[in-house]
Design a protein around this motif. Structure first.
Motif, PDB file in Angstrom:
ATOM      1  N   GLU A 141       0.825  -1.208   0.000  1.00 29.87           N
ATOM      2  CA  GLU A 141       0.000   0.000   0.000  1.00 29.87           C
ATOM      3  C   GLU A 141       0.863   1.264   0.000  1.00 29.87           C
ATOM      4  O   GLU A 141       0.561   2.241  -0.692  1.00 29.87           O
ATOM      5  CB  GLU A 141      -0.934   0.018   1.207  1.00 29.87           C
ATOM      6  CG  GLU A 141      -1.851   1.248   1.219  1.00 29.87           C
ATOM      7  CD  GLU A 141      -2.775   1.297   2.406  1.00 29.87           C
ATOM      8  OE1 GLU A 141      -3.466   2.332   2.573  1.00 29.87           O
ATOM      9  OE2 GLU A 141      -2.822   0.315   3.177  1.00 29.87           O
ATOM     10  N   THR A 142       1.956   1.250   0.768  1.00 34.92           N
ATOM     11  CA  THR A 142       2.853   2.413   0.792  1.00 34.92           C
ATOM     12  C   THR A 142       3.441   2.671  -0.580  1.00 34.92           C
ATOM     13  O   THR A 142       3.505   3.814  -1.049  1.00 34.92           O
ATOM     14  CB  THR A 142       3.980   2.184   1.819  1.00 34.92           C
ATOM     15  OG1 THR A 142       3.405   1.915   3.099  1.00 34.92           O
ATOM     16  CG2 THR A 142       4.873   3.404   1.920  1.00 34.92           C
ATOM     17  N   LEU A 143       3.865   1.601  -1.271  1.00 37.01           N
ATOM     18  CA  LEU A 143       4.426   1.764  -2.611  1.00 37.01           C
ATOM     19  C   LEU A 143       3.373   2.230  -3.601  1.00 37.01           C
ATOM     20  O   LEU A 143       3.661   3.034  -4.495  1.00 37.01           O
ATOM     21  CB  LEU A 143       5.049   0.445  -3.070  1.00 37.01           C
ATOM     22  CG  LEU A 143       6.330   0.023  -2.337  1.00 37.01           C
ATOM     23  CD1 LEU A 143       6.705  -1.410  -2.688  1.00 37.01           C
ATOM     24  CD2 LEU A 143       7.474   0.965  -2.692  1.00 37.01           C
ATOM     25  N   LEU A 144       2.144   1.741  -3.465  1.00 33.72           N
ATOM     26  CA  LEU A 144       1.074   2.196  -4.357  1.00 33.72           C
ATOM     27  C   LEU A 144       0.753   3.662  -4.119  1.00 33.72           C
ATOM     28  O   LEU A 144       0.445   4.403  -5.062  1.00 33.72           O
ATOM     29  CB  LEU A 144      -0.174   1.335  -4.154  1.00 33.72           C
ATOM     30  CG  LEU A 144      -0.134  -0.050  -4.799  1.00 33.72           C
ATOM     31  CD1 LEU A 144      -1.319  -0.895  -4.342  1.00 33.72           C
ATOM     32  CD2 LEU A 144      -0.130   0.055  -6.328  1.00 33.72           C
ATOM     33  N   ARG A 145       0.803   4.110  -2.870  1.00 34.99           N
ATOM     34  CA  ARG A 145       0.576   5.531  -2.594  1.00 34.99           C
ATOM     35  C   ARG A 145       1.693   6.387  -3.178  1.00 34.99           C
ATOM     36  O   ARG A 145       1.448   7.491  -3.677  1.00 34.99           O
ATOM     37  CB  ARG A 145       0.458   5.762  -1.088  1.00 34.99           C
ATOM     38  CG  ARG A 145      -0.874   5.287  -0.508  1.00 34.99           C
ATOM     39  CD  ARG A 145      -0.979   5.556   0.972  1.00 34.99           C
ATOM     40  NE  ARG A 145      -2.272   5.127   1.479  1.00 34.99           N
ATOM     41  CZ  ARG A 145      -3.364   5.893   1.510  1.00 34.99           C
ATOM     42  NH1 ARG A 145      -3.297   7.133   1.065  1.00 34.99           N
ATOM     43  NH2 ARG A 145      -4.499   5.425   1.989  1.00 34.99           N
ATOM     44  N   PHE A 146       2.915   5.874  -3.133  1.00 32.14           N
ATOM     45  CA  PHE A 146       4.024   6.587  -3.760  1.00 32.14           C
ATOM     46  C   PHE A 146       3.796   6.679  -5.275  1.00 32.14           C
ATOM     47  O   PHE A 146       4.002   7.733  -5.884  1.00 32.14           O
ATOM     48  CB  PHE A 146       5.337   5.866  -3.460  1.00 32.14           C
ATOM     49  CG  PHE A 146       6.559   6.557  -3.996  1.00 32.14           C
ATOM     50  CD1 PHE A 146       7.234   7.494  -3.228  1.00 32.14           C
ATOM     51  CD2 PHE A 146       7.038   6.273  -5.266  1.00 32.14           C
ATOM     52  CE1 PHE A 146       8.358   8.138  -3.719  1.00 32.14           C
ATOM     53  CE2 PHE A 146       8.159   6.907  -5.763  1.00 32.14           C
ATOM     54  CZ  PHE A 146       8.823   7.847  -4.984  1.00 32.14           C
ATOM     55  N   ALA A 147       3.371   5.565  -5.887  1.00 30.60           N
ATOM     56  CA  ALA A 147       3.085   5.565  -7.327  1.00 30.60           C
ATOM     57  C   ALA A 147       1.935   6.512  -7.655  1.00 30.60           C
ATOM     58  O   ALA A 147       1.946   7.174  -8.698  1.00 30.60           O
ATOM     59  CB  ALA A 147       2.761   4.148  -7.793  1.00 30.60           C
ATOM     60  N   HIS A 148       0.934   6.591  -6.762  1.00 28.61           N
ATOM     61  CA  HIS A 148      -0.180   7.519  -6.973  1.00 28.61           C
ATOM     62  C   HIS A 148       0.317   8.962  -6.969  1.00 28.61           C
ATOM     63  O   HIS A 148      -0.110   9.781  -7.793  1.00 28.61           O
ATOM     64  CB  HIS A 148      -1.231   7.314  -5.884  1.00 28.61           C
ATOM     65  CG  HIS A 148      -2.321   8.339  -5.911  1.00 28.61           C
ATOM     66  ND1 HIS A 148      -2.377   9.384  -5.011  1.00 28.61           N
ATOM     67  CD2 HIS A 148      -3.378   8.497  -6.745  1.00 28.61           C
ATOM     68  CE1 HIS A 148      -3.434  10.136  -5.286  1.00 28.61           C
ATOM     69  NE2 HIS A 148      -4.050   9.625  -6.319  1.00 28.61           N
ATOM     70  N   ALA A 149       1.233   9.284  -6.047  1.00 29.91           N
ATOM     71  CA  ALA A 149       1.811  10.629  -6.029  1.00 29.91           C
ATOM     72  C   ALA A 149       2.543  10.920  -7.332  1.00 29.91           C
ATOM     73  O   ALA A 149       2.463  12.025  -7.877  1.00 29.91           O
ATOM     74  CB  ALA A 149       2.758  10.773  -4.833  1.00 29.91           C
ATOM     75  N   ALA A 150       3.250   9.918  -7.873  1.00 27.92           N
ATOM     76  CA  ALA A 150       3.951  10.092  -9.147  1.00 27.92           C
ATOM     77  C   ALA A 150       2.972  10.304 -10.291  1.00 27.92           C
ATOM     78  O   ALA A 150       3.215  11.107 -11.202  1.00 27.92           O
ATOM     79  CB  ALA A 150       4.841   8.886  -9.428  1.00 27.92           C
ATOM     80  N   CYS A 151       1.841   9.592 -10.275  1.00 22.04           N
ATOM     81  CA  CYS A 151       0.830   9.758 -11.326  1.00 22.04           C
ATOM     82  C   CYS A 151       0.266  11.169 -11.323  1.00 22.04           C
ATOM     83  O   CYS A 151      -0.059  11.723 -12.387  1.00 22.04           O
ATOM     84  CB  CYS A 151      -0.299   8.743 -11.138  1.00 22.04           C
ATOM     85  SG  CYS A 151       0.134   7.052 -11.582  1.00 22.04           S
TER      86      CYS A 151
END
Length: 390
Positions: free
Chosen positions: A223-233
């Motif tokens: 989940e932490t990595l997905l939130r990081f990816a969401h910030a990048a998106c």
């Protein structure tokens, strides 16, 4: 601009959202705004408070401006973003009043890493000192309330891929002479060489591609990595995000939603193999066959978030990593166990992949996520390849 601070004013939208939007506007105006400065501004507002515009102005000017040359741009963007014209600082800004944060003693149990926080109030406001403690704590050991606080900061990161030189040229004050534009200028002035026109290659940010392991062994960190990816998106619309486990799932569309909670909920509903097994080699092959070979990974910065546990044979993973390394500009592998003292890549998957990895970094804490954002935002220019660097 005179640089005078604006007059006091009340505020009325979420402070972190306002700061993030302002930082993006400032970066678009040409000011270098790395994630560390954005977090410094948030921490300054935690201490100063944001119930008035004056501390907001000075907190941003002190943390976001890296030189005297940035001040004029900062004043102009601040005035335009928060209302009013650039010639005069704004009088009002829409941000809600927030509680002034004060430092509180930190319980030694909070530093121990056991994550037990039952006695804390549900709606506790994190102080700057407490956030500093949480920055280095493994997210797998945090309580639900502390993990939510860390995720809020992860969602405010500004990860960005390094840029690349384009073939197209654009007008520039320096560089080689642009013969065509120079001749046209001469014709407009009766054949006199009034001015030599010049041009240079433009620059464009590289694509970011995330491959995030959602298997059982990565459940605490996915989940932490997905939130990081969401910030990048949010920062780079061209970012692509895939999850890998027992199947490959593209979640780019779901993570393009602006609200982090809504984006994560939509992505979770799409991922069918959450907390399942891991077939990194097979899923990487499917990614390259369907997406990467057709251009998604070509010249991109690829971030793989996984602990390297592989149910399939490591030979398949090594073969596909070799394919990926020929397409991508850089491969960054995020392994949560990398943050442990004495860690060495011992799993078969990590040993097979490591020769093709440019950087192996930790991904277990907020500090590790901030480091990753800075790494992606750093130069990482052509030729910066150090295979197997651990």
């Amino acid at each position: 601009m005179s640089g005078r601070a604006p007059s006091p004013v009340a505020v009325d939208v979420a402070v972190d959202t306002q700061v993030l939007g302002f930082a993006r506007r400032l970066a678009a105006a040409g000011v270098d705004v790395p994630p560390t400065r954005v977090h410094a501004m948030l921490e300054a507002l935690d201490v100063l408070g944001a119930a008035e515009l004056r501390p907001v102005y000075w907190a941003g000017r002190t943390t976001l401006c890296g030189s005297l040359e940035d001040v004029e741009t900062y004043d102009r963007v601040f005035a335009a973003y928060f209302g009013g014209g650039p010639a005069r600082p704004p009088n009002r800004v829409a941000v809600p009043p927030v509680q002034r944060l004060v430092a509180v003693p930190v319980d030694p149990a909070d530093v121990s890493g056991d994550g037990d926080d039952r006695d804390a109030p549900e709606q506790r406001i994190a102080t700057a000192s407490r956030i500093e403690v949480l920055r280095h704590r493994d997210v797998a050991t945090l309580s639900a309330a502390d993990r939510a606080e860390v995720h809020r900061y992860v969602s405010a990161l500004l990860p960005a891929a390094p840029d690349r030189t384009t073939r197209r040229r654009k007008p520039s004050p320096s560089g080689p002479v642009d013969a065509r534009r120079t001749v046209r200028s001469m014709l407009r002035h009766g054949g006199e060489p009034v001015e030599l026109r010049r041009h240079s290659h433009g620059r464009r940010q590289r694509r970011l591609v995330f491959l995030i392991d959602v298997s059982g062994s990565m459940a605490a960190y996915a989940e932490t990595l997905l939130r990081f990816a969401h910030a990048a998106c949010r920062v780079r619309p061209g970012t692509e995000v895939f999850t890998v486990g027992t199947r490959l799932t593209r979640v780019t569309r779901e993570l393009r939603r602006r609200d982090p909670a809504a984006a994560l909920a939509a992505a979770s509903a799409t991922i069918d193999d959450w907390s399942g097994g891991t077939r990194l080699g097979d899923e990487l092959k499917e990614f390259l066959d369907r997406w990467g070979q057709r251009g998604t990974a070509r010249g991109a910065v690829v971030v793989i978030g996984s602990d390297g546990w592989e149910r399939g044979g490591p030979e398949q993973l090594a073969t596909q990593m070799a394919r990926l390394s020929r397409l991508a500009r850089r491969i960054v592998w995020v392994n949560p166990h990398r943050g442990y003292i004495g860690y060495s890549p011992s799993t078969g998957g990590m040993r097979a992949a490591l020769p093709y990895v440019d950087r192996l970094v930790a991904g277990h804490s907020l500090a590790a996520m901030q480091e990753l954002a800075g790494l992606l935002d750093s130069s990482g220019r052509e030729g910066d390849r150090a295979r197997g660097h651990a």
